[in-house]
Enzyme design. Structure first.
Site, PDB file in Angstrom:
ATOM      1  CB  SER A 171      -0.868  -0.044   1.269  1.00 21.53           C
ATOM      2  OG  SER A 171      -1.533   1.176   1.464  1.00 21.53           O
ATOM      3  CE  LYS A 197      -4.674   0.111   0.405  1.00 22.94           C
ATOM      4  NZ  LYS A 197      -5.292  -0.670   1.497  1.00 22.94           N
ATOM      5  CE  LYS A 199      -3.746   3.803   2.308  1.00 23.86           C
ATOM      6  NZ  LYS A 199      -5.000   3.307   2.907  1.00 23.86           N
ATOM      7  CG  ASP A 224      -7.649   2.497   0.768  1.00 19.64           C
ATOM      8  OD1 ASP A 224      -8.776   3.025   0.899  1.00 19.64           O
ATOM      9  OD2 ASP A 224      -7.063   1.904   1.708  1.00 19.64           O
ATOM     10  CD  GLU A 249      -8.797  -0.706   0.794  1.00 21.46           C
ATOM     11  OE1 GLU A 249      -7.879  -1.001  -0.007  1.00 21.46           O
ATOM     12  OE2 GLU A 249      -8.658  -0.741   2.025  1.00 21.46           O
ATOM     13  CG  ASP A 274     -10.468  -0.640   5.193  1.00 25.36           C
ATOM     14  OD1 ASP A 274     -10.796  -1.044   6.320  1.00 25.36           O
ATOM     15  OD2 ASP A 274      -9.324  -0.163   4.985  1.00 25.36           O
ATOM     16  CE  LYS A 298      -7.283  -2.114   6.962  1.00 21.72           C
ATOM     17  NZ  LYS A 298      -7.383  -0.645   6.928  1.00 21.72           N
ATOM     18  N   GLY A 326      -4.177  -4.151   6.295  1.00 20.63           N
ATOM     19  CA  GLY A 326      -3.137  -3.896   7.296  1.00 20.63           C
ATOM     20  C   GLY A 326      -3.346  -2.543   7.949  1.00 20.63           C
TER      21      GLY A 326
END
Ligand code: OSB
Ligand code: MG
Length: 408
Positions: A171, A197, A199, A224, A249, A274, A298, A326
């Site tokens: 990520s 991934k 952000k 995400d 996400e 998430d 998670k 995570g």
């Protein structure tokens, strides 16, 4: 229901050998913690670990993690876990401070009041305390590590894990410049990570995704948003459909299902939830409403193994892919994530990176390593399967408090 973009056609989503044990797993009774463990003592502590590089998301940047560790003891053995709450209530309303209070004043007394029969028994004792899932998970996880050690099994075996190697991704936080992002992407691909991934937030989204995709046509790529958009951004987000993303996400609010369902019906890219999935009930509702096609599990966010396993089983029965998220955990939290990701339904790469990606030195030995093929190995030793580096943890401890059971 699942649409598989071409970039992930090579990912064998639901047909890995592990999937063949599916019907057994779905019908299997919830794994027992043990035949009655009388936990004698609980210890909470915080240690601060500087991050190798700052991590920035749509809700802010951090350059260190205040790690909250829990140890439970029975019969001379210890079980370890990590409460994944952050220092500030941004990803979630929980913080290190709220979790410390809720564990010390409510959850620990409930856990220590009588021997723990199994995971269900423990979860039931916590059920009358509303919310505070990360605090609850901290105690469930520590109990599961302890139980596994008592039985001489790994946590993965105890929960019904089947995978020997877990595919992992990385990520990548928001970077100061596109060049720095592209350099990070190259670095982690060279290290073998199977999925990147990115952000995103308004102003750091379409253009950077386009550039990464232009350079890497074949990789598994996802984004995400950590709640940074609203339904008013629908047209803007639809532009992401051009980049063959594995998923988007959590574009909308932390507790939204309705707007996500609207967006999912109007875009091709699968939405993954998430923040919105805080337990199996929310997962059921989200799937029923069509709010997402993928779920990030998670263990902390959902309140521990009891809920994580229930969400896994639900998604497995509906052929909805899940993956392990995570929270920039230390090796102790990460070891629990590795155990979780060994369940058969975890068919997409998890946010489980090598220890060295986060910290100069981790709290476990050996550290978590990612092999050149982008996988981590399921440890074979009892419990979490890693040795807890107590000397290092003691050296780094900022605060520590113990809660003891009632005197006999
Ligand atoms: O949204 O998945 C998230 C880190 C902290 C809080 C929320 C998230 C993340 C990550 C990092 O994406 C995942 C990791 O490598 O631990
Ligand atoms: Mg996320």
């Amino acid at each position: 229901m699942l649409q598989i973009p071409s970039c992930r056609a090579k990912l064998d989503l639901l047909s890995c050998p592990a999937m063949q044990s599916r019907s057994e797993l779905v019908t299997a009774p919830a794994p027992a913690v043990s035949d009655q463990i009388a936990i004698e003592k609980l210890e909470m502590r915080t240690v601060r670990l500087p991050l190798n590089e700052p991590f920035e998301t749509s809700f802010g940047a951090i350059d260190s993690r205040l790690i909250f560790l829990v140890r439970v003891e029975a019969g001379g053995l210890s079980g370890w876990s990590e409460v994944v709450a952050a220092e500030e209530p941004r990803y979630s309303y929980e913080t290190v401070g709220t979790a410390w209070h809720v564990i010390r004043d409510y959850l620990a007394p409930a856990m220590l009041s009588a021997p723990v029969a199994d995971l269900k028994n423990l979860a039931e004792r916590f059920a009358s305390f509303r919310g505070h899932n990360m605090a609850k998970a901290g105690l469930e996880l520590a109990c599961m590590d302890l139980c596994a050690r008592i039985r001489g099994q790994s946590v993965s075996q105890l929960i019904g894990g089947v995978r020997e190697r877990m595919a992992v991704g990385v990520s990548l936080g928001i970077q100061p410049s596109l060049d720095q992002l592209l350099e990070r992407v190259d670095k982690y691909l060279a290290l073998g990570y199977q999925r990147i991934k990115l952000k995103i937030k308004p102003g750091w989204d379409i253009d950077i995704v386009r550039e990464v995709r232009r350079r890497h046509k074949e990789i598994l790529l996802s984004v995400d948003a950590n709640c940074a958009y609203t339904l008013a951004d629908e047209n803007h987000l639809r532009a992401l459909d051009d980049f063959d993303l594995l998923m988007i996400e959590q574009p909308f609010d932390h507790d939204d299902l309705v707007d996500h369902a609207k967006l999912q019906s109007r875009i091709n890219t699968p939405i993954c939830l998430d923040e919105s999935i805080t337990g199996v009930k929310r997962a059921e509702q989200g799937l029923e409403m069509g709010s997402c096609r993928i779920i990030n599990i998670k263990i902390g966010r959902v309140g521990g193994y009891s809920q994580a396993l229930a969400i896994h089983d639900l998604c497995y029965s509906k052929e909805v892919p899940v993956w392990c998220g995570g929270m920039l955990e230390s090796g102790i939290g990460r070891a629990h994530n590795i155990a979780l990701a060994s369940l058969p339904g975890f068919s997409l790469p998890g946010d489980i990176s090598a220890s060295s990606r986060y910290f100069a030195k981790d709290v476990i030995v050996p550290e978590v390593a990612v092999a050149a093929d982008g996988t981590v190995e399921r440890p074979k030793r009892p419990g979490l399967g890693f040795e807890v580096d107590l000397d290092y943890i003691n050296y780094k401890t900022i605060s520590i408090e113990q809660v003891e059971g009632p005197k006999k």
